[in-house]
Design an enzyme around this catalytic site. Sequence first.
Site, PDB file in Angstrom:
ATOM      1  N   ASP A 224       2.763  -1.121  -7.904  1.00 21.06           N
ATOM      2  CA  ASP A 224       3.667  -0.766  -6.846  1.00 21.06           C
ATOM      3  C   ASP A 224       5.079  -1.740  -6.705  1.00 21.06           C
ATOM      4  O   ASP A 224       4.743  -2.965  -7.033  1.00 21.06           O
ATOM      5  CB  ASP A 224       3.287  -0.502  -5.479  1.00 21.06           C
ATOM      6  N   ASP A 415       0.035  -2.289  -2.034  1.00 20.36           N
ATOM      7  CA  ASP A 415      -0.244  -2.871  -0.625  1.00 20.36           C
ATOM      8  C   ASP A 415      -0.379  -1.809   0.484  1.00 20.36           C
ATOM      9  O   ASP A 415      -0.863  -2.252   1.342  1.00 20.36           O
ATOM     10  CB  ASP A 415       0.778  -4.030  -0.484  1.00 20.36           C
ATOM     11  N   ASP A 419      -0.445   3.532  -1.271  1.00 14.70           N
ATOM     12  CA  ASP A 419      -1.052   3.210  -2.408  1.00 14.70           C
ATOM     13  C   ASP A 419      -2.525   3.301  -2.277  1.00 14.70           C
ATOM     14  O   ASP A 419      -3.359   3.242  -3.542  1.00 14.70           O
ATOM     15  CB  ASP A 419      -0.795   1.638  -2.602  1.00 14.70           C
TER      16      ASP A 419
END
Length: 520
Positions: A224, A415, A419
């Site tokens: 990410d 995080d 996600d």
Amino acid sequence: ELFQTIAVEKSRKSITKLMELKPESVTVVRNGKTYELPPEDILKDEIIAVKTGERIPLDGIVTEGESELDTSALTGEFLPVEVKAGDSVLSGSTNLRGLLKVRVTNTFHESAVSKILDMVQNSSERKAKTEKFITRFARVYTPAVVIAALALVFIPSFILGFDQFSKWLYRGLLFLVISCPCALVISVPLSFFAGIGGASKKGILIKGAKNLETMAKCKTLAVDKTGTLTKGKFTVLSVNPQGVSQDILLEAAAYAESMSTHPIGISIVQRYGKEIDGARLSDVEEIAGNGVRAKLDGKEILCGKKALLETTGIAAKSSEDSATAVYVALDGKFIGEILLGDEIKETSATAVSRLRELGVETVLLTGDKKDTAEKVAKKVGIKTFFSELLPENKVEKVEQLIKDHDRRLVAFAGDGINDAPVIARADIGIAMGGLGSDIAIEAADVVLMNDDPSSIADAVKISRKTMTIVRENIIFALGVKALVLIFGALGLAGMWLAVFADVGVAVIAILNALRSSRIK
């Protein structure tokens, strides 16, 4: 095996903590009166009230009020989203200012947050399970050794006569002593636990031996952007004055934004770094969705979007940079722009480079716009990226990566709440332990307590070193045992050599296993 299983289960907390994301009560307006009810009791088309600082409990459409929403928990995008009457809003977003009245379009079980919770649980079930080495080994080794020992007792007795049965019985028992798998049963789990201990010294929490084994095999890392490769908060990237000094531009913007609670305003004031003298400031007016008008020492400041300056006939030169720009005018003249964005972590490029050296390909998956994703990917050295992804799209992309690479193991690092489903689905889910949300940390197999992406390369190196030591112990233990077994079967080895092949080999294997905890 029992103790190892208990340790693994204790290291992973219950996923029920996910339900903390669910609001306990919702303010609903019925027949002109307000009631506090559980979210499950709210029906479609009912009107709910969301105060400043509250999380939007259900999906809906704004019927009254204007505000900005923090949607970072859902999308990973840190820039607040402006909403007004007629705009759609998703559950899980946070109302940053003002009262909003929202007409519910989805019940709680149909809402965005509920879908994320379901995705996390379903993704966990779809994850491939890595079978423990000891289980695979014992399935073959144990029956093979017992059959071989029985064969050693009875076959020669049948052929040579049962008057020598006691001799062959002794050799059969010797065979069992030598083949006793103490060296493996102790040293293999100990190697894993030593590796996990060594990783923890580096601020890497690996939840169990199974995950360490899987981590060593990973060849692809999907990552990410916000909060993982970047710091996840607004930062002033550059101050570009026009006809004035940087100090004057920054002072004007900081004073104008000093009363704002918007992340952009807070970042500018933090960059200014000096005390704001309220006596110099007057006539502060916030222009919704455009910026701020104020007076500093009697001179008018305009600070915000380009459109705010253009409405008063002030031409503003814009940068071609894709970062968020704040334009500033002082006393009717354009004096420059301040560029803000999400700053890339200092170690992100190093992390990608180190992973490439280890043979791990890095792929960027983000909810951000394409130009932002492309810019970050280029800066950190990532060749493949996918942008504008919702949580379910990230899960689909990871499954596609697994499929495209012919079942090659894929790790994912992130995080946020958004996600969590893909962290749960990936073969190895990695969460940032400092900035990461509880839901992401719970779903993860590996937690980086220092939020440093280069720790992912450390985790891969530690895992691979541990697996090398495990293989060394297996080859050494089985090699010595095989040699002594042959001697024992031929009557060339006594009980003292059998004890060495059992206890002596176990001690040597254990000492080798302890190397896993020493990480350079």
